[in-house]
Design a protein around this motif. Structure first.
Motif, mmCIF file in Angstrom:
data_model
loop_
_atom_site.group_PDB
_atom_site.id
_atom_site.type_symbol
_atom_site.label_atom_id
_atom_site.label_comp_id
_atom_site.label_asym_id
_atom_site.label_seq_id
_atom_site.Cartn_x
_atom_site.Cartn_y
_atom_site.Cartn_z
ATOM 1 N N GLN A 61 79.309 3.836 13.059
ATOM 2 C CA GLN A 61 78.845 4.840 12.102
ATOM 3 C C GLN A 61 79.942 5.848 11.781
ATOM 4 O O GLN A 61 80.108 6.263 10.629
ATOM 5 C CB GLN A 61 77.611 5.549 12.656
ATOM 6 C CG GLN A 61 76.356 4.686 12.634
ATOM 7 C CD GLN A 61 75.189 5.323 13.370
ATOM 8 O OE1 GLN A 61 75.335 6.383 13.974
ATOM 9 N NE2 GLN A 61 74.039 4.672 13.328
ATOM 10 N N ARG A 62 80.699 6.229 12.810
ATOM 11 C CA ARG A 62 81.812 7.147 12.571
ATOM 12 C C ARG A 62 82.867 6.507 11.681
ATOM 13 O O ARG A 62 83.388 7.125 10.749
ATOM 14 C CB ARG A 62 82.443 7.549 13.909
ATOM 15 C CG ARG A 62 81.581 8.491 14.755
ATOM 16 C CD ARG A 62 82.267 8.808 16.063
ATOM 17 N NE ARG A 62 81.456 9.691 16.895
ATOM 18 C CZ ARG A 62 81.796 10.042 18.138
ATOM 19 N NH1 ARG A 62 82.918 9.582 18.674
ATOM 20 N NH2 ARG A 62 81.009 10.843 18.836
ATOM 21 N N GLU A 102 77.405 3.845 17.392
ATOM 22 C CA GLU A 102 77.885 5.200 17.122
ATOM 23 C C GLU A 102 79.324 5.156 16.599
ATOM 24 O O GLU A 102 79.666 5.856 15.635
ATOM 25 C CB GLU A 102 77.822 6.031 18.406
ATOM 26 C CG GLU A 102 78.241 7.470 18.218
ATOM 27 C CD GLU A 102 78.194 8.261 19.515
ATOM 28 O OE1 GLU A 102 78.772 9.358 19.551
ATOM 29 O OE2 GLU A 102 77.589 7.765 20.501
ATOM 30 N N GLN A 103 80.149 4.306 17.220
ATOM 31 C CA GLN A 103 81.529 4.175 16.774
ATOM 32 C C GLN A 103 81.591 3.600 15.356
ATOM 33 O O GLN A 103 82.405 4.027 14.529
ATOM 34 C CB GLN A 103 82.309 3.259 17.729
ATOM 35 C CG GLN A 103 82.539 3.848 19.112
ATOM 36 C CD GLN A 103 83.452 5.050 19.073
ATOM 37 O OE1 GLN A 103 82.992 6.189 19.113
ATOM 38 N NE2 GLN A 103 84.743 4.826 18.975
ATOM 39 N N ASN A 138 75.219 -0.677 6.365
ATOM 40 C CA ASN A 138 74.231 0.345 6.700
ATOM 41 C C ASN A 138 72.863 0.078 6.088
ATOM 42 O O ASN A 138 71.962 0.915 6.190
ATOM 43 C CB ASN A 138 74.729 1.718 6.233
ATOM 44 C CG ASN A 138 75.950 2.174 6.987
ATOM 45 O OD1 ASN A 138 75.993 2.059 8.207
ATOM 46 N ND2 ASN A 138 76.956 2.664 6.285
ATOM 47 N N SER A 174 74.409 1.060 21.885
ATOM 48 C CA SER A 174 74.350 2.425 21.340
ATOM 49 C C SER A 174 75.738 2.956 21.049
ATOM 50 O O SER A 174 76.004 3.512 19.974
ATOM 51 C CB SER A 174 73.645 3.360 22.326
ATOM 52 O OG SER A 174 72.351 2.893 22.626
ATOM 53 N N HIS A 175 76.648 2.785 22.010
ATOM 54 C CA HIS A 175 78.004 3.315 21.841
ATOM 55 C C HIS A 175 78.712 2.615 20.688
ATOM 56 O O HIS A 175 79.388 3.265 19.881
ATOM 57 C CB HIS A 175 78.797 3.135 23.136
ATOM 58 C CG HIS A 175 80.194 3.666 23.066
ATOM 59 N ND1 HIS A 175 80.473 5.014 22.967
ATOM 60 C CD2 HIS A 175 81.401 3.016 23.049
ATOM 61 C CE1 HIS A 175 81.781 5.184 22.908
ATOM 62 N NE2 HIS A 175 82.370 4.001 22.956
#
Length: 478
Positions: free
Chosen positions: A236-237, A233-234, A304, A229-230
């Protein structure tokens, strides 16, 4: 001494050795433990009892005994059938009436099972401390034999209630079944390991499965799942930042390039030769920057799963000629001829024409860059049953064996790439692979050092399925 051996016979394995470390007596219990007969041991060096990896311990024991010291510790013996026997041993030196060392007597207790249990307990404690989920599943019955702490918590299992249960016995059967389906596919293909990304109990996980074979076709699956998950998230940023910056750069660069194009065309009047030459350099580098930005944006879309495809009926022969015309500037720049073969008749196919030209242009661009002056590039198209094969053959240096495994990696830096002189981002082949696979095809190459390289891709005659992109994403990760 024999009476003492008989008294100990029910409790420990006993052996006596002389000062030359030769076995002079063994009791029945030791024979039972090791599987040897008395005749096979008496007169042999005591090392015959030791496991190959533990024989050096005999030198340590002998040194202690010669100094009159008793030795105690764990020893690994080798049974006659080759199995390892773990014993807790006490070795006492023996002396004659004059105080001369004459050998030793050893008492050994079998602790093989205890040692294994302790090792398993230690392993279980270690696995429970891991943050990853660990499953061990029987390959035949698909029953669970082990779940570590994080796995039990995620699957809502208390204590050891999972033992002997199959996926249908769990409240989260659907989640578990998806992983076991990958396990079955692994065995059906005759493979040992697989890795992929999936969602398990609403959590994105990186799942690694290894098949551990057992006797008579049995075996177990070792399944390790890592919460990503982390990381996602990174990513995606980072992806959002790159996409924003790239979009912001592309608009002004396009305007700059357009303005320079107008100046070069003479719209603002004639330019001095020196100014025109400098403007040509700036114009080429603006083209290169726009190409880099487009590659980065494509890479972002691929990562993506947002790359758009417009599938329609096309004639691949027409697209081959269109790609050839689009690369006319490179033909002049590098002084390389192009020959098209197999294009006498139309080749109709359902695919995305723009993405097809993008792949072909990338492959042709590489062929130009690595071809010698006055060389020849061959574009070929063949109908091969269920697929159509398109290839680009050059007469370049070929790809070294040591670098062939990374040819489709992102930012692959080959020893002969020379990007500063030839251009390129190191992303082209990676993007080509993603496009071709999302169109339901395959891509590869044949190469011979000093002779040249042929890149080819196959596209199916049937229209790519709507699930093609999702399937390819899993394959790429695996």
């Amino acid at each position: 001494m024999l009476k003492q051996l008989q008294a100990l016979d029910q409790h420990a394995g006993i052996n006596i050795v002389d000062s030359d470390s030769l076995l002079t007596e063994v009791n029945d219990h030791l024979l039972k433990l090791t599987g040897y007969s008395r005749a096979e041991l008496i007169g042999q060096h005591v090392r015959v009892l030791y496991d190959d990896e533990a024989r050096s311990v005999t030198d340590l024991i002998r040194g202690n005994l010669q100094r009159g010291l008793t030795w105690q510790g764990e020893t690994q013996l080798r049974r006659k059938d080759g199995r390892t026997l773990v014993t807790q041993a006490t070795v006492i030196p023996l002396f004659d009436a004059d105080g001369t060392w004459t050998g030793s007597i050893s008492a050994r207790t079998d602790v093989t099972e205890t040692s294994a249990l302790l090792a398993e307990r230690h392993s279980a404690q270690t696995l429970n401390e891991l943050r990853d989920d660990i499953w061990i599943v029987d390959a035949q019955t698909e029953e669970f034999s082990y779940l570590n702490g994080p796995a039990k918590k995620r699957l809502l299992m208390a204590n050891e209630e999972y033992l002997g249960k199959s996926s249908t016995d769990f409240s989260l059967a659907h989640e578990i079944e998806a992983v076991l389906k990958a396990c079955r596919a692994l065995r059906e293909k005759g493979e040992v390991t697989t890795q992929f990304e999936s969602v398990l109990v609403d959590t994105p996980m990186y799942i690694s499965i290894k098949f551990l074979p057992g006797p008579r076709g049995a075996g177990r699956y070792l399944i390790v799942s890592t919460d990503i998950s982390h990381r996602l998230e990174q990513e995606q940023r980072k992806s959002a930042f790159i996409s924003t910056v790239s979009h912001e750069l592309r608009s002004p660069l396009t305007s700059i390039k357009g303005a320079m194009g107008l100046l070069l065309s003479g719209s603002a009047g004639e330019l001095p030769d020196k100014a025109s030459a400098l403007l040509e350099i700036a114009h080429r580098n603006a083209d290169r920057l726009i190409l880099i930005i487009n590659d980065i944006l494509d890479l972002d879309k691929i990562s993506n799963g947002q790359m758009d495809f417009e599938i329609r009926d096309v004639d691949l022969v027409e697209l081959l000629h269109e790609a050839d015309r689009a690369n006319a500037m490179l033909q002049q720049r590098f002084g390389v001829d192009v020959k098209i073969t197999g294009a006498d008749e139309p080749v109709l196919l359902k695919t995305d024409p723009n993405r097809f030209i993008q792949v072909l242009t990338n492959l042709m661009s590489n062929a130009y860059k690595f071809s010698p002056p006055n060389g020849c590039i061959i574009l070929d198209i063949k109908d091969v049953g269920e697929h159509v094969c398109i290839s680009v053959k050059d007469e370049g240096q070929g790809i070294p064996l040591s670098e062939q495994g990374k040819i489709f990696d992102r930012f692959a830096d080959m020893t002969n790439s020379d990007r500063a002189a030839k251009g390129g981002t190191g992303l082209g082949l990676s993007i080509c692979k993603a496009i071709v696979e999302n169109l339901g095809g395959t891509i590869g190459f044949d190469t011979q050092e000093g002779v040249g390289t042929t890149f080819y891709f196959n596209l199916p005659k049937s229209e790519p399925s709507s699930n093609a992109i999702d399937e390819i994403d899993v394959k790429r990760i695996a």
